[in-house]
Design an enzyme around this catalytic site. Structure first.
Site: not given
Length: 236
Positions: A92, A95
């Site tokens: 992600c 992230c």
């Protein structure tokens, strides 16, 4: 019931049907607006439950070597405390952005003697390896997803109608971060700062929506409160 000529004439009036369709459309628009409004409040967000030190200490983690070693999580902070990121999904881009923010603190954490770690809940192909350039600490596997509890929280597709999430998307994209859709990404993560020994949890940030990253200043402030084993010995 029999309608008279006047009533039949009224029903056959095109403006009657136009008004009816307009009312239905206005009602649907109002319902959609209300749903959007509620989706952007915290009313339907998963409620987090604070972790205890005893809960975290007993978590089983695995190293990511060819011959993995299983150990209790308390080894991570027992001597010098630790900053630990529970990664929602390594691929992600949100992230990865948070990982880069935490990694920017590593020189100061090194000065304090406080290590930086991350845990992931799955190991898919080269996802962890591809995450490593963004995260400058060691990474371990939490197969039972304990670091994402005690009450595991999820954000499903409601996340994509939250204005905060879209703001986070644009912020990370503008920062040059990119990613993929590999792996499970609905279970929300977080960041912990844990003191040495039995000092306890000094900071617990639970991600409330996609891209809700921890404030690096708060992380550093909490890390400065850690009484490491080395510093404790020096004060005696």
């Amino acid at each position: 019931m029999v309608l008279d000529d006047k009533e039949m004439s009224f029903l056959q009036d095109p403006s009657f049907f136009s008004m009816g369709m307009w009312s239905i459309g206005a009602g649907a628009l109002g319902a959609a607006a209300l749903a959007l409004l509620l989706a952007n409040t915290d009313v339907f967000l998963s409620k987090s439950q604070k972790a205890t030190l005893e809960y975290l200490e007993d978590i089983d983690l695995k190293t990511l070597e060819k011959e993995p070693r299983t150990f209790k999580a308390k080894e991570l902070w027992e001597k010098n405390g630790a900053v630990i990121m529970a990664v929602r999904r390594p691929g992600c881009f949100l992230c990865r952005e948070e990982a880069a923010d935490l990694s920017s603190l590593k020189p100061k954490l090194d000065e304090l003697g406080v290590p930086l770690y991350a845990v992931v809940k799955e190991q898919i192909r080269t996802e962890v390896q591809d995450f490593q350039p963004y995260f400058k600490g060691e990474i371990f596997l939490d197969e039972k997803k304990k670091f994402y509890g005690p009450q595991r929280r999820k954000m499903m597709f409601m996340g994509f109608v939250r204005l905060g999430v879209w703001y986070n998307f644009f912020r990370a994209r503008n920062g040059g971060f990119s990613g993929n859709l590999e792996g499970e990404g609905f279970i929300l993560g977080g960041v912990f700062v844990v003191g040495s020994g039995k000092q306890g949890i000094l900071l617990e940030h639970r991600e409330k929506e996609f891209g809700d990253k921890v404030n690096p200043v708060s992380v550093l402030e909490a890390a400065r409160k850690i009484q490491t084993q080395t510093s404790a010995a020096e004060t005696k």
